[in-house]
Scaffold this motif. Sequence first.
Motif, PDB file in Angstrom:
ATOM      1  N   TYR A 101       0.838  -1.205   0.000  1.00 35.87           N
ATOM      2  CA  TYR A 101       0.000   0.000   0.000  1.00 35.87           C
ATOM      3  C   TYR A 101       0.874   1.257   0.000  1.00 35.87           C
ATOM      4  O   TYR A 101       0.630   2.206  -0.761  1.00 35.87           O
ATOM      5  CB  TYR A 101      -0.904  -0.014   1.231  1.00 35.87           C
ATOM      6  CG  TYR A 101      -1.634   1.286   1.485  1.00 35.87           C
ATOM      7  CD1 TYR A 101      -2.705   1.685   0.692  1.00 35.87           C
ATOM      8  CD2 TYR A 101      -1.244   2.124   2.539  1.00 35.87           C
ATOM      9  CE1 TYR A 101      -3.380   2.880   0.936  1.00 35.87           C
ATOM     10  CE2 TYR A 101      -1.908   3.314   2.790  1.00 35.87           C
ATOM     11  CZ  TYR A 101      -2.966   3.695   1.985  1.00 35.87           C
ATOM     12  OH  TYR A 101      -3.621   4.876   2.227  1.00 35.87           O
TER      13      TYR A 101
ATOM     14  N   HIS B  88       2.749   1.387  -3.577  1.00 37.28           N
ATOM     15  CA  HIS B  88       1.974   1.496  -4.810  1.00 37.28           C
ATOM     16  C   HIS B  88       0.795   2.458  -4.740  1.00 37.28           C
ATOM     17  O   HIS B  88       0.392   3.006  -5.763  1.00 37.28           O
ATOM     18  CB  HIS B  88       1.487   0.108  -5.222  1.00 37.28           C
ATOM     19  CG  HIS B  88       2.596  -0.864  -5.468  1.00 37.28           C
ATOM     20  ND1 HIS B  88       3.535  -0.695  -6.466  1.00 37.28           N
ATOM     21  CD2 HIS B  88       2.947  -2.011  -4.817  1.00 37.28           C
ATOM     22  CE1 HIS B  88       4.400  -1.693  -6.441  1.00 37.28           C
ATOM     23  NE2 HIS B  88       4.073  -2.502  -5.450  1.00 37.28           N
ATOM     24  N   LYS B  89       0.246   2.678  -3.559  1.00 39.79           N
ATOM     25  CA  LYS B  89      -0.868   3.610  -3.407  1.00 39.79           C
ATOM     26  C   LYS B  89      -0.406   4.981  -2.913  1.00 39.79           C
ATOM     27  O   LYS B  89      -0.770   6.016  -3.482  1.00 39.79           O
ATOM     28  CB  LYS B  89      -1.917   3.036  -2.450  1.00 39.79           C
ATOM     29  CG  LYS B  89      -2.556   1.747  -2.927  1.00 39.79           C
ATOM     30  CD  LYS B  89      -3.357   1.954  -4.223  1.00 39.79           C
ATOM     31  CE  LYS B  89      -4.051   0.669  -4.636  1.00 39.79           C
ATOM     32  NZ  LYS B  89      -4.832   0.839  -5.899  1.00 39.79           N
TER      33      LYS B  89
END
Length: 327
Positions: free
Chosen positions: A209, A212-213
């Motif tokens: 998370y 990549h987020k």
Amino acid sequence: MKIQLTHTYNDIICLDNLLLAWQEFIRGKKDKQDVQAFSRQLIDNIILLHQDLANFDYQHSGYIAFNISDPKPRNIHKPSVRDRLLHHAIYRVLYPFFDRTFTADSYSCRNYRGTHKATSRFRSMVYQVSKNNTRTCWILKCDIKKFFASIDHNILKDILSNYIPDKNILCLLNKVIDSFDLGENKGLPLGNLTSQLFVNVYMNEFDQYVKHKLKQKYYIRYADDFVFMSDNENDLLNIIKPVQRFLSEKLQLQIHPEKTFLRTLASGVDFIGTAHFTKHRVLRTKTKKRILQLANHKNLPSYLGVLKHSDTYDLQNLLLNKIGKHQ
């Protein structure tokens, strides 16, 4: 879709894997009474374990609890030799697979990714963010509150099921997970080898998370400690709430309020037992005291190996003088 484990239940419980697991398990434990008792009828015990697993009759036994203070007070739960042998058999098959799914900047309980590697990576990121100490490097340091005790069994099982298609393996892992419960289906024992793997599988959800987020390039996690770096203070302030929300909603984890801070590297940042500054790093005072208390001529090389990674010239001389006087 996540990559899938191709190993089968039989790969874990087969006699070859159990025998290899035993060879790994007994390293440094041959003088332990419970290990000696198990080894007196080793082949019979391994065959019986294999049969119980093959017939799906295996049941995980209980734990022996004891406390240690190394370096801080911890409550350890020790399973039986039979169960620990199975843990090693499971670990031998699952660790190589899951290790490939982890991010490059996840450390602790991974081969070749210990404290020294994490510290070196930390310093490398510092130089990149600060442009070789020409810019201010801001660091957000966080710590998970009651980490092992807070691992949610159902969430962990769901994560594992996303990677493991073999239902028999999942059933076996569920027995290991459910063998320890601090209430509300939570908690993993510090004494289990499998716990080391499970917590990394669990926190890998957060690592992915973050990468990549949240698109955080300068992020390192060592067990339940993690840091973010930036040359912009507001960038780090803006990710605090998303981080807290993800940990709380997705993993049922809470950041320790007293161990979370945002400060510049110049003011000193404690990470993995070392206080890092712009141009140097030193061991924490309590770490120095502990080394001086515990060091002897047998473990001296190990301690000197640790000390060489910090600015500890005076401490190394002090240690050598102390050991020399007692020889």
